[in-house]
Scaffold this active site. Structure first.
Site, PDB file in Angstrom:
ATOM      1  CG  HIS A  44       3.239   4.051   2.506  1.00  0.00           C
ATOM      2  ND1 HIS A  44       2.760   5.344   2.358  1.00  0.00           N
ATOM      3  CD2 HIS A  44       2.742   3.607   3.680  1.00  0.00           C
ATOM      4  CE1 HIS A  44       2.014   5.648   3.417  1.00  0.00           C
ATOM      5  NE2 HIS A  44       1.979   4.604   4.225  1.00  0.00           N
ATOM      6  CG  HIS A 130      -4.791  -0.096   2.798  1.00  0.00           C
ATOM      7  ND1 HIS A 130      -4.708  -0.580   4.091  1.00  0.00           N
ATOM      8  CD2 HIS A 130      -4.822   1.257   2.898  1.00  0.00           C
ATOM      9  CE1 HIS A 130      -4.687   0.447   4.928  1.00  0.00           C
ATOM     10  NE2 HIS A 130      -4.756   1.565   4.233  1.00  0.00           N
TER      11      HIS A 130
END
Length: 183
Positions: A44, A130
């Site tokens: 995620h 990220h």
């Protein structure tokens, strides 16, 4: 152990599989020695880490988060390159980034303001979107980021944001509490 919560951009299943397959090629070559690999279902992009929260805070963030995120229009994200947090020779986090997308930063700031108004104490570090892939380098040699193939160039449309609960004793560790649909 108390549960922690965070709000994040989920990845589509096909993208999770593509990332995992790409990493397995490198793992099979034994070039990536990390203590802990993130389960592919846990991939995620964190927007706000809430930590532990009261029932009232949780109910409020769900109600107000739904209203806020419903006003957002769907947007595209594209994967970019691998990166590291920590010392370059012995990184603590190995990650996959996304290409610059100004709308993601605007939405994240709106979400941050909402979370703070509900009473959450949030990290004020600069936002670096990220996907965490692994933690704690254990290799005997210096980590060689430049040797990784970077042929993952997938793009996807973000049309939902998710409130997750961390259950550290489970695998995968993150469980959906609420899904917020974009406009």
């Amino acid at each position: 152990m108390q549960s922690h919560y965070f709000i994040a951009v989920p990845l589509p299943e096909i993208l999770k599989q593509e990332i995992k397959e790409h990493l397995m090629k490198d793992q099979q070559r034994e070039t990536l020695s990390f203590k802990r690999w993130v389960h592919q279902e846990d991939y995620h992009i964190t927007l706000a880490f809430l930590g532990a929260c009261s029932k009232e805070q949780l109910e409020t963030i769900i109600k107000q988060g739904k209203e806020l995120i419903r006003s957002w229009i769907p947007f595209s994200l594209a994967l970019s390159e691998f990166g590291l947090f920590g010392q370059e020779n012995k990184p603590r986090i190995f990650w996959l980034g996304v290409q610059e997308q100004p709308i993601l930063y605007r939405y994240r700031e709106q979400l941050y303001q909402l979370c703070q108004s509900v009473g959450f104490q949030l990290d004020r570090k600069a936002f670096s979107p990220h996907i965490t892939l692994a933690r704690q380098w254990t290799g005997a040699d210096r980590f060689q980021l430049e040797e990784l193939c970077s042929d993952i160039s997938s793009k996807w449309v973000v049309n939902e944001i998710v409130l997750y609960k961390s259950v550290l004793t489970n695998e995968p560790k993150y469980h959906r509490v609420e899904t917020f649909e974009l406009k």
